[in-house]
Design an enzyme around this catalytic site. Sequence first.
Site, PDB file in Angstrom:
ATOM      1  N   LYS A 184     -21.862  13.184  -9.860  1.00 48.37           N
ATOM      2  CA  LYS A 184     -20.234  13.724 -10.414  1.00 48.37           C
ATOM      3  C   LYS A 184     -19.571  12.721  -9.265  1.00 48.37           C
ATOM      4  O   LYS A 184     -19.437  13.464  -8.107  1.00 48.37           O
ATOM      5  CB  LYS A 184     -20.024  15.213  -9.636  1.00 48.37           C
ATOM      6  CG  LYS A 184     -18.748  15.949 -11.016  1.00 48.37           C
ATOM      7  CD  LYS A 184     -17.757  15.581 -10.543  1.00 48.37           C
ATOM      8  CE  LYS A 184     -17.657  16.477  -9.291  1.00 48.37           C
ATOM      9  NZ  LYS A 184     -15.548  16.052  -9.397  1.00 48.37           N
ATOM     10  N   GLU A 391      -7.318  17.308  10.612  1.00 45.95           N
ATOM     11  CA  GLU A 391      -7.739  15.873   9.329  1.00 45.95           C
ATOM     12  C   GLU A 391      -6.966  15.867   8.340  1.00 45.95           C
ATOM     13  O   GLU A 391      -7.044  16.815   7.837  1.00 45.95           O
ATOM     14  CB  GLU A 391      -8.939  16.346   8.987  1.00 45.95           C
ATOM     15  CG  GLU A 391     -10.313  14.999   8.674  1.00 45.95           C
ATOM     16  CD  GLU A 391     -11.182  14.827   7.813  1.00 45.95           C
ATOM     17  OE1 GLU A 391     -11.699  13.731   7.918  1.00 45.95           O
ATOM     18  OE2 GLU A 391     -10.898  16.071   7.071  1.00 45.95           O
TER      19      GLU A 391
END
Length: 493
Positions: A184, A391
């Site tokens: 995917k 992040e």
Amino acid sequence: MSSKPATHDIKFTKLFINGEFVDSISGNTFETINPATEEVLATVAEGRKEDIDLAVKAAREAFDNGPWPRLSGEARRKIMLKFADLMEENADELANLEVIDGGKLFGSMRYFEIPLSWETIRYFSGAADKIRGATLKMSSNIQAYTLREPIGVVGHIIPWNGPTFMFSAKVAPALAAGCTMVIKPAEQTPLVSLFLAHLSKLAGVPDGVINVVNGFGPTAGAAVSTHMDIDAVTFMGSTEVGRTVMQAAATSNLKPVSLELGGKSPFIVFDDADVDKAVELAVVGNLANKGEMCIAGSRVFVQEGIHDVFVKKLEATVKGWAIGDPFDLATRHGPQNNKEQYRKVLSCIQNGKKEGATLVTGGGPFGKKGFYIEPTIFTNVTDDMSIAKEEIFGPVISVLKFKTVKEVIKRANATKYGLASGVMTKNIDIANTVSRSIRAGAVWINCYLTLDKDAPHGGYKMSGFGRELGWEGLEHYLQVKTVATPIYDSPWL
């Protein structure tokens, strides 16, 4: 100097199931966007649960009854080598797709990342005929040995920041082990995986072994994680989504999961370091791929004795970082991958300003078209600021000052992440002490971003578990079986 024309021929936009390109069952599609121009590149088939079911059925049949797991290791190796050869022959096309679908630089794709990808296929092809078990010395009159067998059907969920390399890093060891798979790709960058699926068929990979279903995480991705006929899952992406994947796998058939997740890596520069080299590595370690790297050394700790000169040289280097057309070989900085990420990075930069960090350079959008952001430096950053904790996944460098070795080790480890780290010093004692003390999956001493097909890569703490690449990269795709038989004169007979 531009290396490619402005027009692009997109050959594959459907799903790849059981060796054929097919429409999705629902007929739904979605658009994939060129981040440099904000224009629609192609309309791509959108796979959902029912399409994942078809792909898994094909992969299950290929594993249970097909030739791939039953081929000799030598035969698998030859097909994998052909696959790598085809990638090399089509390197320009792969680089082109990386640029238009993900905003990556043509030069770095064509001459570094894509060659690393086909060499990763070749590396693991060498393992295909070397997977072996062991003979066991049992405590009774029993003869026993172990077999290392393919785990079965694997689900790969691939991120958008490096589709060719991530495809190779996951598919190569799975193929070598004898597994079949459903891939995917990220909905932002589906085109590379479809082209690679096409090349795998040309190489002779049997139908059903590699299946690619484009789609979105909550539908196609969730169907991979929860599917009862998928035997293992690998995921590379954010920590938040990784947690969801792990929960889904646990609540279905308890399939094993390998996760490579987020990072907030420290890059530590000591007073005795070569300042020019440290600046060069800090820039590359943060601005390569527009900062869209989980291993970015985005917390740059600089010892107080060289802090000011380091910042001046860092500013001068970043201001000279050429922004522009990713097909131009002189460009060093392209657009962010997608609009959502573009907005997130700009929001993080605003938070840094509000929290009191000093903006040295950059800090805003660039140009009138495309998802471009100026490379950004903050100084006077403290450990409690969001830009030092979260992040960002964008071109933002935070510089933090420190005094002692003991202090910087404590601060470097004060994070939920543990993916990578860098240490710049000429003192071997400091290098050894820090490398043994940092809780991260990689410590790069006087270098950075030294990824290689032979070096296992993965994280500590909330950066995930499991390893990509290296011999350790095979482990997720194999399981161990013990076979025991009594010796002829055993009292058990």
